[in-house]
Design an enzyme around this catalytic site. Structure first.
Site, PDB file in Angstrom:
ATOM      1  N   TYR A 148     -15.781  -1.556   1.988  1.00 37.29           N
ATOM      2  CA  TYR A 148     -14.333  -1.467   0.767  1.00 37.29           C
ATOM      3  C   TYR A 148     -13.954  -0.629   0.558  1.00 37.29           C
ATOM      4  O   TYR A 148     -12.369  -0.222   1.073  1.00 37.29           O
ATOM      5  CB  TYR A 148     -14.748  -2.271  -0.351  1.00 37.29           C
ATOM      6  CG  TYR A 148     -13.396  -2.422  -1.036  1.00 37.29           C
ATOM      7  CD1 TYR A 148     -12.718  -3.637  -1.205  1.00 37.29           C
ATOM      8  CD2 TYR A 148     -13.138  -2.240  -2.175  1.00 37.29           C
ATOM      9  CE1 TYR A 148     -11.866  -4.595  -1.072  1.00 37.29           C
ATOM     10  CE2 TYR A 148     -11.990  -2.680  -3.072  1.00 37.29           C
ATOM     11  CZ  TYR A 148     -11.209  -4.151  -2.043  1.00 37.29           C
ATOM     12  OH  TYR A 148     -10.249  -3.657  -3.198  1.00 37.29           O
TER      13      TYR A 148
ATOM     14  N   SER B  65      -5.877  -0.302  -3.086  1.00 35.61           N
ATOM     15  CA  SER B  65      -7.198  -0.580  -4.582  1.00 35.61           C
ATOM     16  C   SER B  65      -7.219   0.507  -4.623  1.00 35.61           C
ATOM     17  O   SER B  65      -7.588   1.607  -4.095  1.00 35.61           O
ATOM     18  CB  SER B  65      -8.163  -1.242  -4.030  1.00 35.61           C
ATOM     19  OG  SER B  65      -9.154  -1.804  -4.749  1.00 35.61           O
TER      20      SER B  65
END
Length: 321
Positions: free
Chosen positions: A183, A157
């Protein structure tokens, strides 16, 4: 240079591609990108194995995959895999190894994003444990099944830009938990895993790449309050405007899965091996703060990749080639 871009869809990327005879594993096929990735590959003749934590949910979500496979004479099968449990990961890997059929491509697509602080079944912080350690263990256990010339694609990501890995405190035991930092660390770990896996396996012409699918409205964001997601998109839009870059746009699921199938079945192996890809291109290095196109240098650092591999082996209690 790829002829595709941020607006390309899976069907456009795979137009004219024949995947008959290829066997492909895709994790996270109970929703969103995983389902579309599996559908697009099965529709080109690939025999696809889909892995999911909730098999009942996956059965319902993959009707289109089965239809695509039936239309061309390929196959689709499901296996159970809970990446937040090493027992489940090992059972899934053992079943694949016992089955013995080779894999041409592995797409590590499953993941979680920005939940409240939690622990996996083995005590790891949820995002690092699920997004990185679960796939690290699965992929390494089934690596002997990957044919020479095969590929590993890890869905990372642009969120890797939030944070580098912290190998001293991967489970937030000595510092306050921030879901976006966690994350970011897990997504940086995904990229570094691709870097080191590629280094270790390219002698067999197996190449690994990490991909950023873009911002897509999928089940991945189920743990993020809507106001937080809106604020994040505003931040990305403002950063793009300040830098004179193209305005931020969300992608469709078909556009979001396009880079995964491009890296898996279309791009030249040497071009994507050990690299970070986005918008059906190899991403440029960009060390500026904020969520923007490009990859931060720390996510491609080979020494960091080796250190993460060693730390990950210690955490899961296994050694891999």
């Amino acid at each position: 240079m790829s002829r595709f871009d941020s607006r390309s869809t899976t069907d456009e990327v795979l137009a004219g591609v024949d995947l008959r005879g290829k066997r492909i594993l895709v994790t996270g096929v109970s929703a969103g990108l995983g389902v579309e990735t599996a559908r697009a590959l099965a529709a080109r003749g690939a025999d696809v194995v889909g892995a999911a934590r909730n098999l009942a949910k996956a059965e319902g979500a993959t009707a289109a995959v089965r239809a695509a496979a039936a239309a061309i004479g390929s196959s689709f099968a499901l296996i159970q895999l809970d990446l937040a449990s090493l027992a489940s990961v090992r059972a899934a890997a053992d079943a694949l190894v016992a089955d013995g059929r080779p894999l041409d491509i592995v797409i590590a697509n499953a993941g979680v994003m920005s939940p409240v602080l939690g622990r996996t079944a083995d005590g790891f912080e949820t995002q690092f444990g699920t997004n990185h350690l679960g796939h690290f263990t699965l992929v390494n256990r089934i690596a002997p099944l990957i044919r020479d010339g095969g590929r590993l694609v890890i869905v990372a990501s642009g969120g890797h830009r939030f944070a580098d890995v912290d190998l001293a405190d991967p489970n937030f035991e000595a510092q306050p938990y921030d879901p976006w930092v966690a994350y970011g660390r897990s997504k940086t770990a995904n990229i570094l895993f691709a870097v080191e896996f590629d280094r270790r396996h390219k002698a067999r012409a197996i190449r690994a790449a990490a991909v950023h699918p873009g911002a897509i409205a999928t089940d991945l964001g189920r743990d993020v309050p809507p106001e937080q997601m809106a604020a994040l998109f505003e931040q990305i839009t403002a950063a793009a405007k300040a830098s004179g870059e193209a305005p931020f746009e969300q992608k469709s699921i078909e556009q979001g899965a396009a880079t995964s199938v491009w890296a898996a079945a279309v791009a030249e192996a040497d071009a994507i091996g050990g690299r970070y890809c986005e918008d059906c291109q190899v991403g440029e290095i960009d060390d500026r703060d904020g969520i923007r196109p490009g990859v931060r240098p720390y996510a491609l650092d080979p020494d960091s990749a080796k250190a993460l591999w060693a730390r990950s082996e210690d955490l899961v209690g296994e050694r891999f080639r």
